[in-house]
Each structure stands twice: as C-alpha cells, then as structure tokens.
Write an enzyme that holds these catalytic residues in place. Structure first.
Site, mmCIF file in Angstrom:
data_model
loop_
_atom_site.group_PDB
_atom_site.id
_atom_site.type_symbol
_atom_site.label_atom_id
_atom_site.label_comp_id
_atom_site.label_asym_id
_atom_site.label_seq_id
_atom_site.Cartn_x
_atom_site.Cartn_y
_atom_site.Cartn_z
ATOM 1 N N GLY B 78 20.210 -56.170 -8.227
ATOM 2 C CA GLY B 78 19.761 -56.867 -7.019
ATOM 3 C C GLY B 78 18.734 -56.079 -6.223
ATOM 4 O O GLY B 78 18.736 -54.850 -6.212
ATOM 5 N N ARG B 142 19.078 -58.034 -14.644
ATOM 6 C CA ARG B 142 20.491 -57.665 -14.708
ATOM 7 C C ARG B 142 20.980 -57.338 -16.126
ATOM 8 O O ARG B 142 22.180 -57.212 -16.350
ATOM 9 C CB ARG B 142 21.340 -58.770 -14.084
ATOM 10 C CG ARG B 142 21.094 -58.925 -12.583
ATOM 11 C CD ARG B 142 22.124 -59.787 -11.890
ATOM 12 N NE ARG B 142 21.812 -59.919 -10.468
ATOM 13 C CZ ARG B 142 22.215 -59.080 -9.521
ATOM 14 N NH1 ARG B 142 22.951 -58.034 -9.826
ATOM 15 N NH2 ARG B 142 21.883 -59.274 -8.247
ATOM 16 N N ASP B 172 25.998 -48.645 -9.000
ATOM 17 C CA ASP B 172 26.966 -47.799 -9.713
ATOM 18 C C ASP B 172 26.958 -48.065 -11.215
ATOM 19 O O ASP B 172 26.910 -47.130 -12.020
ATOM 20 C CB ASP B 172 28.372 -47.945 -9.115
ATOM 21 C CG ASP B 172 28.808 -49.390 -8.957
ATOM 22 O OD1 ASP B 172 27.972 -50.297 -9.087
ATOM 23 O OD2 ASP B 172 30.012 -49.616 -8.704
ATOM 24 N N ASP B 173 26.963 -49.329 -11.613
ATOM 25 C CA ASP B 173 26.971 -49.641 -13.044
ATOM 26 C C ASP B 173 25.713 -49.159 -13.744
ATOM 27 O O ASP B 173 25.774 -48.586 -14.825
ATOM 28 C CB ASP B 173 27.092 -51.165 -13.251
ATOM 29 C CG ASP B 173 28.532 -51.640 -13.118
ATOM 30 O OD1 ASP B 173 29.443 -50.776 -13.100
ATOM 31 O OD2 ASP B 173 28.737 -52.864 -13.032
ATOM 32 N N LYS B 199 20.771 -47.067 -5.596
ATOM 33 C CA LYS B 199 20.281 -48.253 -4.904
ATOM 34 C C LYS B 199 21.398 -49.275 -4.738
ATOM 35 O O LYS B 199 22.140 -49.527 -5.678
ATOM 36 C CB LYS B 199 19.160 -48.892 -5.737
ATOM 37 C CG LYS B 199 18.709 -50.247 -5.241
ATOM 38 C CD LYS B 199 18.655 -51.301 -6.346
ATOM 39 C CE LYS B 199 20.054 -51.716 -6.743
ATOM 40 N NZ LYS B 199 20.091 -52.838 -7.705
ATOM 41 N N THR B 200 21.567 -49.848 -3.604
ATOM 42 C CA THR B 200 22.310 -51.088 -3.353
ATOM 43 C C THR B 200 22.487 -51.307 -1.857
ATOM 44 O O THR B 200 22.903 -50.407 -1.141
ATOM 45 C CB THR B 200 23.706 -51.156 -4.024
ATOM 46 O OG1 THR B 200 24.423 -52.247 -3.446
ATOM 47 C CG2 THR B 200 24.519 -49.903 -3.804
ATOM 48 N N ILE B 201 22.153 -52.507 -1.428
ATOM 49 C CA ILE B 201 22.346 -52.820 -0.006
ATOM 50 C C ILE B 201 23.830 -52.824 0.345
ATOM 51 O O ILE B 201 24.189 -52.652 1.496
ATOM 52 C CB ILE B 201 21.744 -54.191 0.402
ATOM 53 C CG1 ILE B 201 22.410 -55.357 -0.323
ATOM 54 C CG2 ILE B 201 20.244 -54.220 0.218
ATOM 55 C CD1 ILE B 201 22.177 -56.707 0.359
ATOM 56 N N ASP B 202 24.700 -53.010 -0.666
ATOM 57 C CA ASP B 202 26.131 -53.109 -0.392
ATOM 58 C C ASP B 202 26.731 -51.817 0.161
ATOM 59 O O ASP B 202 27.803 -51.836 0.754
ATOM 60 C CB ASP B 202 26.890 -53.483 -1.675
ATOM 61 C CG ASP B 202 26.535 -54.872 -2.169
ATOM 62 O OD1 ASP B 202 25.802 -55.587 -1.455
ATOM 63 O OD2 ASP B 202 26.988 -55.245 -3.265
ATOM 64 N N LYS B 239 29.218 -72.101 24.313
ATOM 65 C CA LYS B 239 29.966 -73.265 23.838
ATOM 66 C C LYS B 239 30.276 -73.263 22.351
ATOM 67 O O LYS B 239 30.904 -74.189 21.869
ATOM 68 C CB LYS B 239 29.239 -74.553 24.218
ATOM 69 C CG LYS B 239 27.869 -74.723 23.599
ATOM 70 C CD LYS B 239 27.247 -76.053 24.046
ATOM 71 C CE LYS B 239 25.861 -76.212 23.494
ATOM 72 N NZ LYS B 239 25.200 -77.423 23.922
ATOM 73 N N GLY B 248 27.505 -58.730 0.327
ATOM 74 C CA GLY B 248 28.179 -57.484 -0.031
ATOM 75 C C GLY B 248 29.279 -57.845 -1.016
ATOM 76 O O GLY B 248 30.381 -58.152 -0.592
ATOM 77 N N ARG B 249 28.964 -57.817 -2.289
ATOM 78 C CA ARG B 249 29.843 -58.303 -3.352
ATOM 79 C C ARG B 249 31.317 -58.074 -3.082
ATOM 80 O O ARG B 249 32.094 -58.992 -3.017
ATOM 81 C CB ARG B 249 29.487 -57.605 -4.657
ATOM 82 C CG ARG B 249 28.808 -58.460 -5.676
ATOM 83 C CD ARG B 249 28.327 -57.569 -6.784
ATOM 84 N NE ARG B 249 28.092 -56.207 -6.262
ATOM 85 C CZ ARG B 249 27.880 -55.137 -7.002
ATOM 86 N NH1 ARG B 249 27.852 -55.244 -8.292
ATOM 87 N NH2 ARG B 249 27.666 -53.961 -6.448
ATOM 88 N N TYR B 421 20.039 -63.100 1.486
ATOM 89 C CA TYR B 421 18.663 -63.022 0.998
ATOM 90 C C TYR B 421 17.680 -62.616 2.088
ATOM 91 O O TYR B 421 16.578 -62.183 1.803
ATOM 92 C CB TYR B 421 18.254 -64.368 0.377
ATOM 93 C CG TYR B 421 19.104 -64.698 -0.823
ATOM 94 C CD1 TYR B 421 18.860 -64.077 -2.038
ATOM 95 C CD2 TYR B 421 20.187 -65.557 -0.736
ATOM 96 C CE1 TYR B 421 19.660 -64.333 -3.144
ATOM 97 C CE2 TYR B 421 20.987 -65.816 -1.825
ATOM 98 C CZ TYR B 421 20.724 -65.201 -3.031
ATOM 99 O OH TYR B 421 21.515 -65.438 -4.117
ATOM 100 N N GLU B 422 18.093 -62.765 3.343
ATOM 101 C CA GLU B 422 17.217 -62.404 4.458
ATOM 102 C C GLU B 422 16.961 -60.900 4.526
ATOM 103 O O GLU B 422 15.993 -60.449 5.138
ATOM 104 C CB GLU B 422 17.842 -62.845 5.786
ATOM 105 C CG GLU B 422 17.939 -64.348 5.968
ATOM 106 C CD GLU B 422 19.083 -64.993 5.174
ATOM 107 O OE1 GLU B 422 19.820 -64.266 4.483
ATOM 108 O OE2 GLU B 422 19.218 -66.215 5.249
ATOM 109 N N ARG B 424 17.601 -58.422 1.736
ATOM 110 C CA ARG B 424 17.466 -57.628 0.514
ATOM 111 C C ARG B 424 16.035 -57.204 0.219
ATOM 112 O O ARG B 424 15.810 -56.234 -0.499
ATOM 113 C CB ARG B 424 17.990 -58.432 -0.685
ATOM 114 C CG ARG B 424 19.405 -58.934 -0.528
ATOM 115 C CD ARG B 424 20.016 -59.301 -1.861
ATOM 116 N NE ARG B 424 19.101 -60.073 -2.692
ATOM 117 C CZ ARG B 424 19.367 -60.413 -3.957
ATOM 118 N NH1 ARG B 424 20.512 -60.053 -4.497
ATOM 119 N NH2 ARG B 424 18.503 -61.112 -4.659
#
Lengths: 548, 548
Positions: B78, B142, B172-173, B199-202, B239, B248-249, B421-422, B424
């Site tokens: 990703g 992927r 990680d993978d 790398k990973t936004i998670d 209101k 975040g998987r 998606y906003e 990444r």
C-alpha cells in the site's frame, strides 16, 4: 480550549484589507438602483429600502467623530470558514471608530435574537477566535426570521441592549430576510439598521455586485486537497475508480471548482444535466463510456466528481420523486401492509409507466431508501440518497452488460467518498481570512454611515488586497420575485452554474482530455505561511469570472 | 504532469538529514544480535544472515573511494507518503559515492522484478518527484516475493542490468521477504545485496530498533486535519454525532494517534477491546453511555473514532464470522435456494446459540453483507463491513431503548465518515520527507558497506534531524516464528498498540475528560513553510514512546 500549534501561530495573522480601510473613510454614493427583475413588485414591498445607491468607501483626510454605538451580530445557517473573522472585522471596525462601541453576539443563530439569548463579545473573546474556522464563538442556527412577531420580539432585546445596528451573516435566504427586517425596522422607526454579509460554501450567493460568498474558497481548497490525495493514490495503485460526492445543496459550483483545481476524469455538473434534459440512464452511460475508453488504454482507474444536488437536477428523477411522494402520501396505510420483500414490486406496479421503469432500474438499496426514509410530511428525502453509491453501482452494472456484449474489456472496482463536513469549518485560507475580515470591517463602515438594507461588499478580490474595493450594495438590488411554498416572494436570485460562464466553458473545453489522459493535479493542503502564489491564490472560478 | 503551485514550491525543499550523512561515513558495528524470539529456528533458516551486528554510520575524515554500482528499488504494498523521497535519498546517496552509479526502479511492485519490468531512474525523473506523495514514480504492487522461482527469475534481470543491490520498501511482510531473498542470494553467491526500508501508514512496523514506519506521520496528520474540521463543525452545529472510521488493517495506532491529536469524545482501541474480551454489545453500550451522559449535560453532539480492524478484534464477532464462513462454505447450494427475505431467519436458525444471538442483533444491512459479500474462497469479507454505520445504527437503537426506559433524554442523529485513501498519498510532512530521504540515503550507505539482510534505520527522530542516528539493523533480529496458513514461518513481529505503552496510557488517563467536556483540538492542515513547532513536530505517539 486546548490549541494546536498551528492555531496558536495563526492567531497572530493580520488579515490584509483594502487600502481604503486602513484609515478614516467616507461613503461615496453611486446612482440609484433597480432590482434585477420585477421592479414594481419589489419596490412596493420595500418602500423604505428600495432603490438606494451603491456605496463605495474611500479614504478621507477629514474623519468625522463617531459616537459610541452598540451593535449586534448573528450567524445564520450552515457553517462556512471565516465567520469568526467577519465578527472580528466588525469589532475592530467599530472600535476604530469609537473605542467605547460594543458588540453583542446572538447565540445559535437568528433564534438567539427572538429568544433573547446573547453574549457581549469582548476583546478577549474576539482574540480567541481570530483566523479560526467554525461558528463556535456564538454558534449558528436555521431559524428563519420571517414573521412580524419575531421582529417585534427581537426589537425588545435590541432596545434593552441599546443596539442600533444588527449584522446578519448568512446565505441568500438569510440576506433576503435581513432586508425584510431592515425594511420593517425602518418603516416603524425602530432606529435599528440591518446589514447583511454574504456567506455560504456553496458559492451560490453571487451576482454582478457580490463576487463570491465567503467560505467557498476554503471549503473548495480542503475538498481539492483530499481529492488530489485520492487521485495520487488512484494513479499509484491503478486499480480503483473513485466516486466522490461533494457538498453543495443545489448548485454545482463546488464540484466545478474542485474539477478545475484537480482535473479529474469525470465531473458531473447538475446544471448541464438539467439543461440537456439528461436521464439517469444518460448520466450512467456517459460515465461508463469514459471508464470503457480508459480501460481500452489499459487504465482501469479514475475519478468522478458528483455534485450533491445531482438527483434533483435530473428532470426524469424529479418526476419520479414527485409521483412517489404523492403516491406514498395517499397510500401510507396500504403501503405499510405490504411485505418488505414485496414493496419494490408493489411500487413498480403502481407508478406510471415512465416512472415505474426508472424505479425498476434503481439498485435495491436506493429504491428502498426512496420509500422508507421520508420526512415528517411524508416526502421522499432526496438528500439522503447516496448518489455516489448509486452511480458507482449502476455504472458497474452497465459495464457488466457491455462486457457480455463484447463492448468493454476491463476490470471495474469502485470506492466511494462524500466530502462536506470536512470543509465547512476549516480554518479560513488567507483569501477567506482577508475577505471575511474586510467584509466585517466594511459592515462597520456601513453602520457608521447610517445605512440599512445593505449587504457588505468587497470587490476586485483577484487583485492584491490593497486594491480591493469596499462598499455596500442595497439588498433589494439583487432581488426578484419567485414562488416559494406556493406564494410569490421577493428573494435574492440564487446563482447556479452558468453554462455560458467562463468556469464551465473552461472545464468543458478541457474535460475530454482529462477523461482519457491522466492529468491529475495535486493541490495539497492550504498553506498559511509560504510564498504568495501558494498561500493567496483565489479560486479558479473567481479568477475566470473576473478575467472575462 | 500539470503541477500545483504548492508542488512547484515544495520541490525545492532540501530534506534535513542526520549530521553524519552530510559527508563521508564509516560503518561502526555493534554487538552480534539475536532474533526477538525462537532464536534456534530463525538461525537455522537464515544461516548466512542471522546474528549480524547492528550498524551505525559515523562521520569519517578518510573517505574510501567507491566504485560505481547499479542498484534497484521496489515499492511493495500500500501507498505511504514519502516513498518518492526514499528513492531520492538512495539516488543522491549512490551518486555522492560515485557519480557513475545508476538506479533502476522495478515497476508496479515486486512483480516488476519477476516480470523484468523496470525503468532507469535518472536525475530528471527523480527531480520530478522530490517531496511528492504517491508511489506513481514506479508504482507499487502486492505480489509476494516468496518462491525460489521468483528469486531466480528476478536474478536474471538483476544480472542483466548488473545490479549489485536491491532496496525493497515495504511493510512487515515485504521486509520479511526481503530478508529471505537476501539469505537466498547470499547462499547461492548471487552477488546481490538486499536492503529493506520500513514503510506503512498503519504504524505497525516498529520495534526496539525501528522507531516508526514512514508515512504514519503524514497520514495521521491528514486524518487529524479533517477530524479536527469535523469536530469544529460538530461543536458549531451542536446537533450530530460523527462516527469516523480510520484506516489501519489491524492495529489501532492511527486511531490512537488521531485521538491524541484531536481529543474526540470517544476513541475505540481494538487491542483494548480484545484484551478485555468485550462483545459488540459492550462496545455499543460504552459509546451509548457517553452519548447519554453528554445529552444529560445538554450536549447532543460528539465524535467517535473507530479503527478499521475493530470487528476482527471482538472475540465474539470473530467466532461468529468463523462459524458463518464455515457454515456457508458447506451449505452454499442450500443457502442459494432460500428466498432473500428468509435468509436472515434461516441463518439465525442454523448457527449455534451464542452466534445466532449476535447475528440476530446486527442491523439488516450488515447481516446481509456478511452472507452476500464473500471472497472467492467463500469467506466472509470483514473488511467490507461498514463498521462506522454498524456502530452508529446500533448505538441509535440502544438509545431508543433507553429512552423508553427513561434512562436517556436527548436527540441522537449520526453522520458517518471513513478516511483512508485521503492520507496514503498526501505529500509527505517535513518529518516524513526528512525521515524518508534519510532512510533512502542510509540504504545507500548500507549498500556501500556491503551489507545485506539489513533494514535501513534512522533513530532519535524526535530530536532535531542533525542529531538523528543513521544505521542498519539485521532483519533477522526482529523476527520470530508465527503460524501463517497453517505453517510456522519466520516473520517480523507486527506491532499492535501496547496497552502498557505511553501513548495508550496517556489516552486512557484523559479520555474520561474528553468524553464529557468538549475539548476538541483542531490541528489544521500540514504546513510546509511555517515556524518549526508547526511544521516539524513528529507524531504524539513517537514523542510519548521516546520520552519513556
């Protein structure tokens, strides 16, 4: 209030203002004015505030002493970035004229005036909110000021607080009502001036006199930021079509501006759909054709911008919804007895042929939504339709058909998004911070000049702020007569996207290229501290409109 | 490529790097290392790359001449903000060592290596992408590099292009696989080094050696910007309850970081839900209680942050989904014959009592989604569940019950959002721009030092960049043995939110206050040109973790 680092740094920003507002001003009056249409009717309804001249403020070397004055301010309707700066501008303007002037805020919108719910806005409070987003300083509300009883009730508290002028910050309806209130207070000799300010992210309050409504700039930039990010993702992953719905009750200004900023593969403009009398099927076909053409180039990804109001601009959908609302209103009890699984077929069997066919073509979820989610009057709630899902699903179905027919070879997977609340309360861009503060400051000048029934106006805003022109426009000048709830009413004309205007024409000239090539633009987030070409650029819409 | 004003201005940004990387460096080796667990098994699987020392790069006054080298780079998985800067860092690092070195990018991820799909990355191309978001320079994919045939096929093109080192940028993978590849190439004497980049936004690739994965900082800041905007709207309109799901998987780092930045009324942390063995009903009750308490104070509005992976962390939901997947897999044909309107009751009648009750409690849409949207293997697709709608709807139902019982007085209306998606592919924050460039530059130093099976490492990143520490960590050091698809495999431990870690503890200490008072923080958009406290602050998570 816990403040972010940006909020703290941004508080010190001193909005840029027209050169004329940097010292004492004098009001220069132009020619007398006419309403844009229906002059006789409008004139009759506004005998005291009709036909007044446009006013421009110019520098003067002989300032007049001004007695202290108490003023009030109201935020009306949906949030828009920069509201707090309008209030700060009014405050600073009043104080510059006489340091003993005071400003009161009515709480949670026009209802605060009627209910006598208010607070004094002191320097401490104002300073806390300079250059911030949101309307949380005094809150907003949707109560409409329309009835004489409300006006009279409001006058009680205005008298009690010795308020001589009221500024109403709102959209087209609120400004119309501000003018009705101005007329009424003038007619009864209440001694309260009423001034309007043009607010709405939708961008549909603009005309020959008002270049733009505040908040449109910031909201579009926030939406364009996230659309750009999604497009970069789209172009990196190369496997999704993103269907992005954008707020904007009826006009498509927001979708169009975002398209001009980000160059998506498709942007639907409601006004064009209506003008061309397009059916839902036509819209689906148009999008599916772009998907198919891109797929033929090996590009199974793309972006589609959708204006929130789309469904109501499709003439055939309007007819379906009208019949459905009417039918359900008259067959409520019968409908309730139908088994859930049979409701769809029941509706299909009851509608006229044209509407029945359209209803049958809708995806199950949307069809169900149309019959279930109705407002207290039984009306179908179009605003709840998830148009982005509707289009994504129907485009997918169409492509599957074309695949069987051999007309399309590709993969289609969709992601949907809706952006609205993300942009309405963003901290104002430099443009909106400056524009709003100037509008507020100008409102204080209109107050000082004894004007009522005027809208604060700041023009020439694609030039550097120094060259902006501050003034006031009689609200009646923007009015015509329109049918509202079965009655002819004087209202400010709502500005839809003009298909012969420069923004749409620019878009129309480029959209075919954007559809097939991938020429996404990534505007990035609003910047407050960088080079001027990054921080101060107004919307593309405004630049194109004023360049004409 | 049409460029936005910000993109043009930002291209000139020169990322800040550790002082050591500003001139020639030498590799200083630490002690030999062990894997975090299962040392014997991991050692047996990595005879050539196990136990190597941690490396740190320090300034040297006696630089060694370095021959020109060809290197390759792959983006895996990703998108995350800053990927292009890693590549720019590798490029500049290689060129600074020898201007005749060359860099090749494999296209659309690891598949590009196997399929021999590549491009040379020249200075012109690199310059076009400096400090930009997205992975569109070479694309990502992927494909998992796991099989000997892939390694051999890849080696063909590496030999052909005379590539002596390969940098794999991934999570990680992908880094686990990079290490397997490094071991393989070393074992067969292929003469190709393999280096990983985190790398990973998670944010779930971090450990004692790796402070954070790149992209987490920028993505969280984008999400916090829009959450803050929504909160300001929430607090102005007063209101709506906004239910906001965040990508975040599995780990809840993103939701937690956004909570620390924006101070919402509720933030659910999946790891806590699992640790406390909470049911879906417990989660709903917890949220509904906050809604009820705020309503008692007159506040019928609020915000709830929800981590994307929540459902899979609710033990009872996991059991339901397992039984449902299993049941449907074995009764596919029978299920297809059931009438649509009867499917729900059919499922309820077939499941064990516990699961049947939970299934019966789910809103219709979600219940249907669980049986209809299954992957090609027939498994229920948890990721498609609209958790934000599920919670909003179930909280509403709970409140309606409480209202009847007199336990709740208030109005409840919900809006739902999902942000992923906003963020990444946003343009990297200064932190990510600096961190990524430094990671890439460090990778080139690892290459120059002849290392393989290492992950590029930059530490001490809450200090000014000058004081950052560049080095390399043997990937085997982060490994343990875990069951994957029924087999024990050596993998990098995934970092979930630690309930005894400083970020969670800080949140836990404050959340009750945030729930009842309204103490929203509005971080605003990422700034690239302002004061350092606005532009350069790392995530709260990192600050709290490193302060320990």
């Amino acid at each position: 209030m816990t403040k972010s680092a940006l909020q703290i740094a941004r508080a010190a920003y001193q909005p840029k203002v027209p050169a004329a507002l940097k010292g004492a001003v004098k009001a220069v009056e132009g020619a007398y004015t006419q309403s844009v249409a229906d002059q006789d009717e409008v004139k009759k309804l506004f005998p005291n505030t009709y036909g007044m001249p446009v006013v421009t403020f110019e520098k003067t070397s002989s300032p007049k002493a001004m007695p202290a004055i108490n003023a009030g301010v109201i935020l009306s309707g949906g949030q828009a970035p920069g509201g707090h700066n309008v209030i700060a501008g009014i405050f600073d303007g009043l104080k510059s004229l006489n340091k003993d002037s005071r400003l009161f805020g009515f709480i949670l919108g026009p209802g605060g005036l009627v209910d006598h719910n208010y607070m004094e806005l002191t320097a401490d409070i104002i300073d806390e909110y300079r250059n911030t987003g949101g309307f949380d300083m005094i809150g907003s509300g949707r109560t409409k000021l329309e009835a004489k009883e409300q006006f009279d009730k409001g006058l009680e508290i205005l008298k009690e607080l010795d308020i001589k002028a009221l500024v109403i910050i709102g959209g087209d309806d609120s400004n119309t009502n501000a003018c009705v209130l101005a007329e009424y207070y003038k007619a009864i000799g209440a001694g309260v001036q009423v001034i309007g300010c043009p607010k709405t992210i939708d961008g549909d309050l603009k005309n020959e006199q008002i270049e733009t409504s505040f908040g449109f700039d910031t909201a579009c930039k926030v939406y364009s930021e996230v659309i750009g990010n999604i497009q970069r993702d789209c172009n990196s992953a190369r496997k999704y079509w993103h269907f992005i719905k954008l707020m904007g009750r009826s006009a498509s200004h927001i979708a169009l501006e975002c398209a001009l900023q980000t160059q998506p593969n498709v942007c639907i403009v409601s006004e064009e759909v209506e003008a061309k009398n397009m059916s839902l099927d036509d819209v689906i076909t148009q999008v599916a054709e772009v998907v198919a053409k891109r797929a033929a180039n090996g590009d199974n990804f793309g972006t589609v911008l959708i204006p929130e109001g789309l469904v109501e601009f499709i003439p055939a959908m309007k007819r379906l919804i009208a019949e459905l609302s009417d039918f359900l209103a008259h067959h409520e009890d019968e409908f309730k007895l139908i088994k859930r699984s049979e409701q769809r077929n029941y509706i299909i069997s009851k509608l006229t042929k044209e509407n029945s066919e359209i209803y049958a073509s809708l995806p199950e979820g949307v069809a169900r939504q149309l019959t279930l989610d109705r407002d207290p009057h039984g009306n179908v709630q179009v605003s709840l339709i998830e148009t982005e899902k509707l289009l994504a699903e129907m485009v997918g179905t169409r492509l599957a058909e074309w695949k069987k027919e051999g007309k399309y070879v590709g993969k289609f997977a969709a992601q949907v998004h809706f952006f609205g609340y993300e942009g309405r309360c963003a901290a104002p861009s430099n443009y909106d911070a400056d524009y709003c503060y100037s509008l507020g400051y100008t409102a204080s000048c209109l107050i000082a000049s004894g004007k009522t029934g005027y809208m604060s106006s700041v023009r020439n805003t694609t030039a550097p702020a120094d060259q902006w022109i501050a003034g006031g426009v009689p609200i009646t000048m923007m009015m015509n007569m329109e049918k509202r709830h079965g009655e002819m009413k004087p209202v400010i004309q709502k500005a839809l996207v003009k298909l012969d205007g420069a923004p749409f024409k620019t878009f129309a000239a480029k959209r075919e290229g954007w559809a097939l090539t991938t020429d996404y633009v990534y505007p990035g987030p609003i910047q407050y501290f960088g080079p001027t070409e990054v921080c101060d650029e107004p919307t593309k819409t405004l630049q194109l409109e004023l360049a004409k």
